[in-house]
Design an enzyme around this catalytic site. Structure first.
Site, PDB file in Angstrom:
ATOM      1  N   GLY A 248      -3.609 -29.591  37.546  1.00  0.00           N
ATOM      2  CA  GLY A 248      -5.001 -29.953  37.749  1.00  0.00           C
ATOM      3  C   GLY A 248      -5.209 -30.662  39.071  1.00  0.00           C
TER       4      GLY A 248
ATOM      5  CB  ILE B  89      -1.461 -23.911  33.730  1.00  0.00           C
ATOM      6  CG1 ILE B  89      -0.979 -25.326  33.378  1.00  0.00           C
ATOM      7  CG2 ILE B  89      -1.646 -23.056  32.483  1.00  0.00           C
ATOM      8  CD1 ILE B  89      -1.954 -26.114  32.502  1.00  0.00           C
TER       9      ILE B  89
ATOM     10  CG  ASP C 241       2.856 -33.455  37.817  1.00  0.00           C
ATOM     11  OD1 ASP C 241       3.737 -33.319  36.941  1.00  0.00           O
ATOM     12  OD2 ASP C 241       1.651 -33.541  37.546  1.00  0.00           O
TER      13      ASP C 241
ATOM     14  CG  HIS D 128       2.377 -27.817  36.198  1.00  0.00           C
ATOM     15  ND1 HIS D 128       1.118 -27.454  35.803  1.00  0.00           N
ATOM     16  CD2 HIS D 128       2.470 -29.154  35.939  1.00  0.00           C
ATOM     17  CE1 HIS D 128       0.468 -28.509  35.345  1.00  0.00           C
ATOM     18  NE2 HIS D 128       1.274 -29.556  35.417  1.00  0.00           N
TER      19      HIS D 128
END
Length: 290
Positions: free
Chosen positions: A210, A207, A187, A192
């Site tokens: 998830g 961040i 990903d 990120h």
């Protein structure tokens, strides 16, 4: 409108051959924080090839598949990645994932929901090898600013927490470099890793994925409730209720049902932000003991 719901759902499914080996599995596990302490026999199940088992959430990254970012290039979808958040995830395991394998994935946009100020895309990927189905994975992708066309709102079920103390509570630290390591499993969303991109998306800093929190949580359940038996996981679903920043600590609360087959209900919060919710409506469904 950047999302043509009818065109996206009607598009032909896309198939691809994928493959993975022990290094892919080990990298994924390390991206979830496995290997601490490095010589712990329970951790070696995630890091040492001679003892390796596969955490079922590996299905979300195996062979990179359609992936969240890849699914956003489907026909009828033209959106800004800065407006995208992963809203929820579910996987159903048809049998344990082998340490090494090859499979064919069939991926499509299963649904597009109109939430008013946002759209939710359901990206479905099904994997099968020569022995039959392996897993089905549904990613719910939240796209800000893309709703309001009068479409179906989709399901909005909520899972109430049990009115008793959790059976287990564990805390899992998130390393400062964890998002950088986890993204090597496929990903590559710059949200990120790139501070400037994160600011455009409305965050002070990058961040955590998830799906990294998702995998960390399943590992906590497997290790503390299931005695390390990954084969007992039948399905696992969650709704992403908040973000995690690298360097924070997850608090994982678990409620288990009794019996040969059962469920583990989970709630995940961030310790440093007064138990701000991260994962909600989270349920691990179990098979009986082998």
């Amino acid at each position: 409108m950047p999302i043509d719901a009818a065109k996206a759902v009607a598009a032909e499914p896309r198939s691809a051959e994928i493959g993975w080996g022990h290094k892919d599995v080990q990298l994924y596990h390390l991206g979830l924080g496995a290997g601490t302490p490095a010589t712990d026999p329970d951790e070696l199940r995630y890091t040492l090839e001679s003892r390796l088992h596969v955490l079922p959430s590996f299905a979300t990254v195996a062979g990179a598949g359609m992936g969240v970012v890849g699914g956003l290039s489907a026909p009828g979808i033209d959106i800004n990645l800065a407006a995208v958040l992963h809203g929820g995830q579910s996987i159903t395991l048809h049998r344990p994932i082998p340490v090494q394998g090859r499979a064919v994935t069939t991926s499509r946009v299963a649904a597009v929901h109109d939430k008013g100020k946002a759209a939710v895309l359901v990206l479905r990927s099904e994997a099968a090898d020569d022995d039959g189905p392996l897993w089905t994975s549904d990613a719910q992708i939240f796209v800000r600013g893309e709703g309001g066309w009068g479409g179906d709102r989709g399901p909005s079920e909520r899972l109430e927490l049990p009115e008793r103390e959790p059976d287990r509570i564990v805390e899992r630290p998130v390393r400062e470099d964890q998002a950088l390591l986890y993204r090597l499993s496929g990903d590559w969303n710059p949200l990120h890793a790139d501070p400037e991109f994160a600011k455009v998306a409305g965050f002070d800093r990058p961040i955590l994925h998830g799906l990294c929190t998702y995998g960390m949580t399943l590992k906590a359940v497997v290790d503390t409730v299931l005695g390390g038996d990954v084969a007992r996981v039948r399905s696992y679903r969650t709704r992403f209720a908040g973000v995690v920043f690298p360097g924070e600590t997850l608090r994982v609360r678990m409620w288990a049902t009794e019996g040969a087959e059962g469920q583990v209900q989970v709630a995940v919060t961030v310790v440093e932000r007064d138990d701000a919710p991260v994962l909600a409506d989270t349920l691990v469904s179990l098979a009986g003991h082998s």
